[in-house]
Each structure stands twice: as C-alpha cells, then as structure tokens.
Design a protein around this motif. Structure first.
Motif, short mmCIF file in Angstrom:
data_model
loop_
_atom_site.label_atom_id
_atom_site.label_comp_id
_atom_site.label_asym_id
_atom_site.label_seq_id
_atom_site.Cartn_x
_atom_site.Cartn_y
_atom_site.Cartn_z
N SER A 131 69.32 32.89 31.31
CA SER A 131 70.52 33.12 32.23
C SER A 131 70.02 32.86 33.71
O SER A 131 68.57 33.20 34.10
CB SER A 131 71.09 34.34 32.11
N GLY A 172 74.98 35.05 22.48
CA GLY A 172 74.38 36.00 23.55
C GLY A 172 74.23 37.31 23.10
O GLY A 172 74.85 37.95 22.22
N GLU A 212 70.80 34.71 26.50
CA GLU A 212 72.11 33.72 26.30
C GLU A 212 72.06 32.89 25.13
O GLU A 212 71.12 32.58 24.55
CB GLU A 212 72.13 33.08 27.60
#
Length: 457
Positions: free
Chosen positions: A272, A229, A219
């Motif tokens: 993430s 990302g 990310e």
C-alpha cells in the motif's frame, strides 16, 4: 498499638496547652525546632504530627516549617501532618496541603476543635494502615495475577501502577518465565485503554517473511496468495495495547519500519502507498540484553531509545526475597481447587526445598512443579519428592531467625550512619534517632570500631 502524636511548637505555653487537650491513652511527644522534630520522628515514629510553620530561626515566617514538612513527608510519607497556622495565613495552609499535609488548624487554640482534627487524622491513618494490610494479604499487590511479597517485586508493581495511566512506550526486561506478559497485561488493565483490545505477538516465534504482514497487514495482490487484504495486529488493536514479546529477536529489516510507526503513529500495509493512522500503546519485552545486541549490530540504537521511554526490569525469582514460598502456596491453593484437591499444604521438607531451590526457570518452572505435585501427592500434604526437588536439610534456618535479621540490619544501619557522619558519635546518634549512650552500647554490642582509622584497618 498505642497512638503517638508529635507536637512541633516553639512556644512553651502552647506546648502545655496542646498536651492538656489529649487523653491519657495518647502518647504525646514535643519538639520546638526542626532538628529536634526530625529526631523525635525517627525515634518515636508518630502516626500524627501537628506542625506550627513558624519555627526558629524564622518564627515570624513559614520557611522553616515548610522545610520541616518536606523532610517529614520524605522520611515518613504515611504520617499525617496537621499544619497549624494563624488566622491570616490561609495561603500557607493551602500551600502546605498541596505539599502533602493531610489537614490544617487555625489558631487561636480551641481544645474541642483541635481534638476533633487530630482524632480524624488518627482515624485516617488507621484506615490506610488497614487497607495496606488487606492489600498485603491479597499477595502484597493490587495487580491482577501478580503474587509478590518481596521489596524487589513490590517496587516493580508500584512502578507499573504509576506508568499505566500514561501512554509511554514501555520496555519490560527479565529472564524467561518471570511473567513479563502478565505485567504487560497489567499495564493495559490499569490504563484508560482497559476496555479496548489487547494483542500479543511473539517476534521470535513468527518467520521473518510473515512477521511484517502479521504486524502491518497487507493489500490484496501485494504478494502471491494475497487474494484479499488483511489488517495487521497494529491496526486490529487501534485504541488498545500491542505487546511485542521478544523484541530483541526482531529482524533488522523490520526494525526500521517499526521505528517509523512509533515515531509517526501510522501503519504502512505491505503493498500500500496510503499510510493508515492508528492510536496504539506499545509495550515491549525481551529476555536478552539489548545493549549487547546494539554493540553486536543486531539491534538499532535509535529503536531502543524509542521503545524504552520507561524500562521495567523484572527480577528473577531467586532474587526475590521470600517470594518463592508465597508464590508456591498461592499456586497450590489455586491448582488444588482446579483439580478438585482442596486443602493441600506443604510439608516442612517441601518448604525448605522451595526456599533453597534456585528456580532457573522462574515462575514458569514453579507452575510445572506445583501442578505435578498437586496430581502426585498421596494425602493432604505435598512433599519435596512430590515436587521433584531435593530437600537441603542443612538449609540455614537462620535466614528465618528474626533476631539475627534484626541484628544484621541494626549493625548495617549503625555502620552507615557512622561513615556518613565521619564517625562523629553525636551526629550519628541524631541521624539514627537514638541517644548517644544507646549508640555507644550498640557499638560495644556489635563490636563496631568508632574511629575511622580502626574501622579502615
């Protein structure tokens, strides 16, 4: 090649009638029970068999016929079996077709219909034989890019053809240079995912700190320099196939995350907290002994069981009987076309050198040798010197002596039959599909002792 038909029928009258139906150009053999039918199958290798299901000791039922059908298909799966049933035995006919019989015929006997059904079976057998011959001429396998003629490699190809339509995670093992990535691509091309992406990643070639983000993605802002990302390889081949080469070199820190992906089929990007579901088939490969890595504590045992639902072991080139010359000739032809040097061929010393060389680098080494020879050859003939191989003039030509190979195979089969029958000559002759006098002649010819005492001595 003469066409051979075996009639399995316990009624002597029907045997005669069925014999009469066929022309003189057909070799017809007759058997009345399961034992004699199996002996005739081994001895005569018929292309087509007509099988009456009602055989002794169960002439009123079908149990003996089904047992015989099962054994025929196990011993000679290419033989076409036509099941003969009564008018009221449709269920048995359907069951026989389901077991592998090619056709059925209902009594009472009609010469024209029976001849038509048998001739159709012969034609089908001939077409299948022609197709196998064409496949053999295309380097023995239907897998793109694979050149093979050896039983060892053809068995690997047959396994791949069976595994490809499924989604099982597959582990391909074998020495460096044996073509593991080519086989992984074949698994993808032969599967229902063929139109989807295929991606390969070498776990040994990417630094440990980059491998995780390469596989799983990251990310924006998850680490210094992550200005945006990025999807990992797993996400990028969603719906397709991911090939993890040199899985044995994957760091332990990543093995747990890969295991979670294989179990849950979700990807956790670096940085993430939201898992991403994916549909990806995974194929792994390694040249290392994974069991040794597990014993050393450098590879997770639970991950090994997860990636090896099916394991395919690719034999080294030196262990593939006859493949070295077949592959070399195929490479010479293809590389000659690429380099505008068509019609090149190997000299006799080059052929001997190719067959005697151990090929420690496997197919990859052979590609380099043949490519060099294609460039360096002075005329239309490639020599051992062009290949930079030593020609062993003492290489045993007996390896290609068909008579010697046949005699060695005969001797081994006779010994195996005698040992499995505790040296009972009558049982061994039936197992081999020959008469007892012939077996005695062969044991004398090969000086095989026919008693267990003398054999062990």
């Amino acid at each position: 090649m003469s066409r051979r038909l075996l009639i399995v029928e316990d009624d002597p009258g029907l045997q005669s009638q069925m014999r009469w139906c066929f022309s003189e150009d057909l070799e017809v053999f007759v058997a009345a029970d399961r034992e004699s039918a199996l002996a005739a199958l081994r001895r005569n290798e018929p292309d087509v068999i007509t099988l009456d299901l009602g055989l002794p000791p169960d002439p009123g039922g079908a149990s003996e016929g089904f047992l015989l059908l099962e054994e025929i298909l196990r011993l000679s799966p290419m033989t076409k079996v036509i099941v003969v049933t009564g008018r009221e035995d449709k269920e048995n006919a359907v069951k026989a077709i389901g077991m592998g019989a090619s056709d059925f015929y209902q009594k009472p006997l009609d010469a024209d219909i029976l001849t038509f059904v048998v001739n159709r079976a012969f034609r089908l057998a001939e077409l299948e034989r022609d197709n196998r011959e064409l496949a053999r001429q295309r380097n023995g396998t239907n897998i793109k890019g694979i050149v093979a003629a050896s039983p060892q490699m053809l068995a690997v190809c047959r396994t791949l053809e069976k595994v490809a339509p499924t989604d099982v995670t597959t582990l391909i093992t074998g020495e460096t240079g044996t073509g593991k990535e080519l086989l992984a691509r074949a698994l993808h091309d032969l599967s229902h995912r063929a139109e989807k992406p295929f991606a390969a990643i070498n776990c040994a070639a990417i630094p440990e700190n980059l491998l995780e983000s390469e596989l799983f993605g990251f990310e924006k802002g998850s680490f210094t320099g992550a200005t945006q990302g990025k999807k990992g390889k797993i996400e990028s081949v969603n719906g397709g196939t991911l090939f993890l080469d040199e899985i044995g070199d994957m760091p332990m820190s990543l093995q747990a995350k890969l295991l979670r992906f294989l179990q849950e089929r979700v990807v956790d990007r670096v940085g993430s907290v939201k898992p991403v579901p994916v549909d990806v088939r995974v194929v792994c490969a390694t040249h290392r002994n994974v069991q040794h890595l597990i014993d050393e504590g450098t590879f997770r045992e639970d991950l090994y069981y997860r990636i090896s639902e099916i394991t395919v072991d690719v034999p080294a080139l030196r262990n593939r009987e006859g493949d070295s010359l077949v592959i070399a000739q195929s490479l010479l032809q293809s590389l000659g076309k690429q380099m505008d040097r068509p019609n090149l061929s190997f000299t006799e010393d080059a052929i001997k050198a190719i067959q005697s060389h151990p090929w420690p680098g496997n197919v990859r080494e052979m590609i380099n040798k043949v490519k060099r020879a294609t460039i360096m050859a002075d005329g239309k003939r490639v020599t051992a010197a062009d290949l930079q191989l030593n020609c062993d003039l003492e290489a045993p030509e007996s390896q290609l002596n068909l008579r010697q190979v046949r005699e060695n195979a005969e001797r081994a089969a006779i010994l195996q039959a005698l040992q499995s029958c505790s040296f009972n000559m009558a049982q061994a002759s039936r197992l081999l599909g020959i008469t007892r006098p012939t077996l005695y002649n062969l044991t004398d010819k090969y000086r095989i002792e026919t008693s267990p005492e003398s054999s062990s001595a």
